[in-house]
Design a protein around this motif. Sequence first.
Motif, mmCIF file in Angstrom:
data_model
loop_
_atom_site.group_PDB
_atom_site.id
_atom_site.type_symbol
_atom_site.label_atom_id
_atom_site.label_comp_id
_atom_site.label_asym_id
_atom_site.label_seq_id
_atom_site.Cartn_x
_atom_site.Cartn_y
_atom_site.Cartn_z
ATOM 1 N N LYS A 35 0.839 -1.212 0.000
ATOM 2 C CA LYS A 35 0.000 0.000 0.000
ATOM 3 C C LYS A 35 0.870 1.256 0.000
ATOM 4 O O LYS A 35 0.582 2.221 -0.717
ATOM 5 C CB LYS A 35 -0.921 -0.023 1.219
ATOM 6 C CG LYS A 35 -1.951 1.057 1.225
ATOM 7 C CD LYS A 35 -2.970 0.826 0.135
ATOM 8 C CE LYS A 35 -4.083 1.854 0.233
ATOM 9 N NZ LYS A 35 -4.933 1.825 -0.930
ATOM 10 N N CYS A 36 1.935 1.252 0.776
ATOM 11 C CA CYS A 36 2.853 2.384 0.827
ATOM 12 C C CYS A 36 3.503 2.601 -0.539
ATOM 13 O O CYS A 36 3.563 3.728 -1.036
ATOM 14 C CB CYS A 36 3.909 2.139 1.901
ATOM 15 S SG CYS A 36 5.146 3.439 2.021
ATOM 16 N N ILE A 37 3.999 1.531 -1.138
ATOM 17 C CA ILE A 37 4.650 1.630 -2.447
ATOM 18 C C ILE A 37 3.646 2.082 -3.499
ATOM 19 O O ILE A 37 3.966 2.910 -4.364
ATOM 20 C CB ILE A 37 5.287 0.285 -2.845
ATOM 21 C CG1 ILE A 37 6.353 -0.127 -1.836
ATOM 22 C CG2 ILE A 37 5.839 0.319 -4.253
ATOM 23 C CD1 ILE A 37 7.512 0.819 -1.723
ATOM 24 N N GLU A 38 2.430 1.567 -3.428
ATOM 25 C CA GLU A 38 1.391 1.948 -4.392
ATOM 26 C C GLU A 38 1.131 3.455 -4.337
ATOM 27 O O GLU A 38 0.947 4.096 -5.378
ATOM 28 C CB GLU A 38 0.100 1.183 -4.089
ATOM 29 C CG GLU A 38 -1.014 1.432 -5.070
ATOM 30 C CD GLU A 38 -2.276 0.653 -4.736
ATOM 31 O OE1 GLU A 38 -3.250 0.794 -5.485
ATOM 32 O OE2 GLU A 38 -2.290 -0.067 -3.729
ATOM 33 N N ASN A 39 1.129 4.035 -3.143
ATOM 34 C CA ASN A 39 0.927 5.479 -3.012
ATOM 35 C C ASN A 39 2.162 6.273 -3.447
ATOM 36 O O ASN A 39 2.053 7.458 -3.783
ATOM 37 C CB ASN A 39 0.565 5.841 -1.572
ATOM 38 C CG ASN A 39 -0.817 5.352 -1.208
ATOM 39 O OD1 ASN A 39 -1.697 5.241 -2.061
ATOM 40 N ND2 ASN A 39 -1.023 5.042 0.059
ATOM 41 N N LEU A 40 3.328 5.647 -3.453
ATOM 42 C CA LEU A 40 4.565 6.310 -3.856
ATOM 43 C C LEU A 40 4.780 6.259 -5.375
ATOM 44 O O LEU A 40 5.509 7.101 -5.926
ATOM 45 C CB LEU A 40 5.739 5.644 -3.127
ATOM 46 C CG LEU A 40 7.104 6.286 -3.236
ATOM 47 C CD1 LEU A 40 7.082 7.684 -2.629
ATOM 48 C CD2 LEU A 40 8.132 5.424 -2.538
ATOM 49 N N LEU A 41 4.148 5.326 -6.066
ATOM 50 C CA LEU A 41 4.374 5.148 -7.504
ATOM 51 C C LEU A 41 4.028 6.385 -8.346
ATOM 52 O O LEU A 41 4.763 6.701 -9.286
ATOM 53 C CB LEU A 41 3.630 3.912 -8.011
ATOM 54 C CG LEU A 41 4.185 2.573 -7.526
ATOM 55 C CD1 LEU A 41 3.362 1.423 -8.073
ATOM 56 C CD2 LEU A 41 5.642 2.423 -7.899
ATOM 57 N N PRO A 42 2.944 7.108 -8.070
ATOM 58 C CA PRO A 42 2.690 8.324 -8.867
ATOM 59 C C PRO A 42 3.814 9.357 -8.742
ATOM 60 O O PRO A 42 4.147 10.055 -9.711
ATOM 61 C CB PRO A 42 1.385 8.876 -8.290
ATOM 62 C CG PRO A 42 0.711 7.703 -7.698
ATOM 63 C CD PRO A 42 1.811 6.815 -7.200
ATOM 64 N N VAL A 43 4.447 9.425 -7.575
ATOM 65 C CA VAL A 43 5.574 10.344 -7.381
ATOM 66 C C VAL A 43 6.749 9.898 -8.253
ATOM 67 O O VAL A 43 7.425 10.719 -8.891
ATOM 68 C CB VAL A 43 5.978 10.409 -5.896
ATOM 69 C CG1 VAL A 43 7.205 11.276 -5.695
ATOM 70 C CG2 VAL A 43 4.817 10.883 -5.047
ATOM 71 N N ILE A 44 6.994 8.603 -8.304
ATOM 72 C CA ILE A 44 8.084 8.062 -9.123
ATOM 73 C C ILE A 44 7.802 8.320 -10.597
ATOM 74 O O ILE A 44 8.706 8.698 -11.362
ATOM 75 C CB ILE A 44 8.281 6.562 -8.823
ATOM 76 C CG1 ILE A 44 8.821 6.405 -7.400
ATOM 77 C CG2 ILE A 44 9.208 5.917 -9.838
ATOM 78 C CD1 ILE A 44 8.875 4.999 -6.896
ATOM 79 N N ASP A 45 6.538 8.131 -11.010
ATOM 80 C CA ASP A 45 6.159 8.426 -12.399
ATOM 81 C C ASP A 45 6.420 9.898 -12.728
ATOM 82 O O ASP A 45 6.941 10.226 -13.808
ATOM 83 C CB ASP A 45 4.685 8.095 -12.644
ATOM 84 C CG ASP A 45 4.395 6.604 -12.571
ATOM 85 O OD1 ASP A 45 5.337 5.799 -12.744
ATOM 86 O OD2 ASP A 45 3.217 6.243 -12.339
ATOM 87 N N SER A 46 6.079 10.777 -11.805
ATOM 88 C CA SER A 46 6.303 12.213 -12.023
ATOM 89 C C SER A 46 7.793 12.518 -12.122
ATOM 90 O O SER A 46 8.212 13.340 -12.944
ATOM 91 C CB SER A 46 5.680 13.034 -10.894
ATOM 92 O OG SER A 46 4.286 12.869 -10.885
ATOM 93 N N PHE A 47 8.613 11.876 -11.299
ATOM 94 C CA PHE A 47 10.058 12.065 -11.368
ATOM 95 C C PHE A 47 10.586 11.640 -12.728
ATOM 96 O O PHE A 47 11.419 12.330 -13.328
ATOM 97 C CB PHE A 47 10.768 11.269 -10.264
ATOM 98 C CG PHE A 47 11.232 12.103 -9.115
ATOM 99 C CD1 PHE A 47 12.383 12.857 -9.220
ATOM 100 C CD2 PHE A 47 10.524 12.118 -7.940
ATOM 101 C CE1 PHE A 47 12.825 13.623 -8.155
ATOM 102 C CE2 PHE A 47 10.956 12.882 -6.873
ATOM 103 C CZ PHE A 47 12.108 13.640 -6.967
#
Length: 192
Positions: A92-104
Motif C-alpha cells: 500500500k505504501c509503495i502503491e501510493n509512492l508510484l505516482p511520485v516516481i512516475d512524475s520524477f
Amino acid sequence: MKDKLKETELPEEEMSEEAIAEEFDDAADGAELTDEDDAASEYNDSAAQYAELEDALAEANDKYLRLFAEYDNYRKRTAREKADTYSNAAAKCIENLLPVIDSFERSLEAECSDDNFKNGMSMIFGQMKDFLTKMNVTEIEALGAEFDPNFHNAIQQLDGTDYASNHVCQVFQKGYMIGDKLIRPAMVAVAI
C-alpha cells in the motif's frame, strides 16, 4: 474358624493330639483360602485402578497432543498473518509512492537548461530506485513481452507495428510488483 473351635472346645486334656492337629489344619486351610481371596480381590482392585490410571493417562495425553497441535497451528497462522500484514502495508505504501516516481521520470525526460538541477533530480530519483530495490519492488518488463492480463492492462490495440501479434508494443505506465504480489499492472498497447 472360631465357631469350629468352639464346637470342639474341650479341655486340652480331653482332646487327643490328633483332634488338635486336625483342628489346626482346618483352621490353617480356612486362613489360606481367606488370604488367597483377599490377595485375588486386592489384585483385581489394583488391576482396575491401573486400568483407570492408564485410561486417564491416555485421555490426558490425547488432550495434550490436541492442545499442542492447536497451539502450533495458532503460532503458524499468526506468523503468516503478521507477514501478510507487513506485505500488505508495504504494498500500500509503495502503491501510493508510484505516482511520485512516475512524475520524477517524466520530469527527468523534460528539457532543462540548469544542469545542476537536473543532476540533483537524477540523484533523488536514483535514491528512490534504490529504496524500491531494498523493498523488493521490481518493475514489470512489458515492452515486447507477450500480453498477460495478470500483469498488463491493455488500453489500446495497434495495427501495423514492428511487434508480433498479441505482444506489448507501447507502455503508457510502468507496472510494479513487490515480491510475487502485483502492486500495479502496466498500462500498455497491444499489437494486433
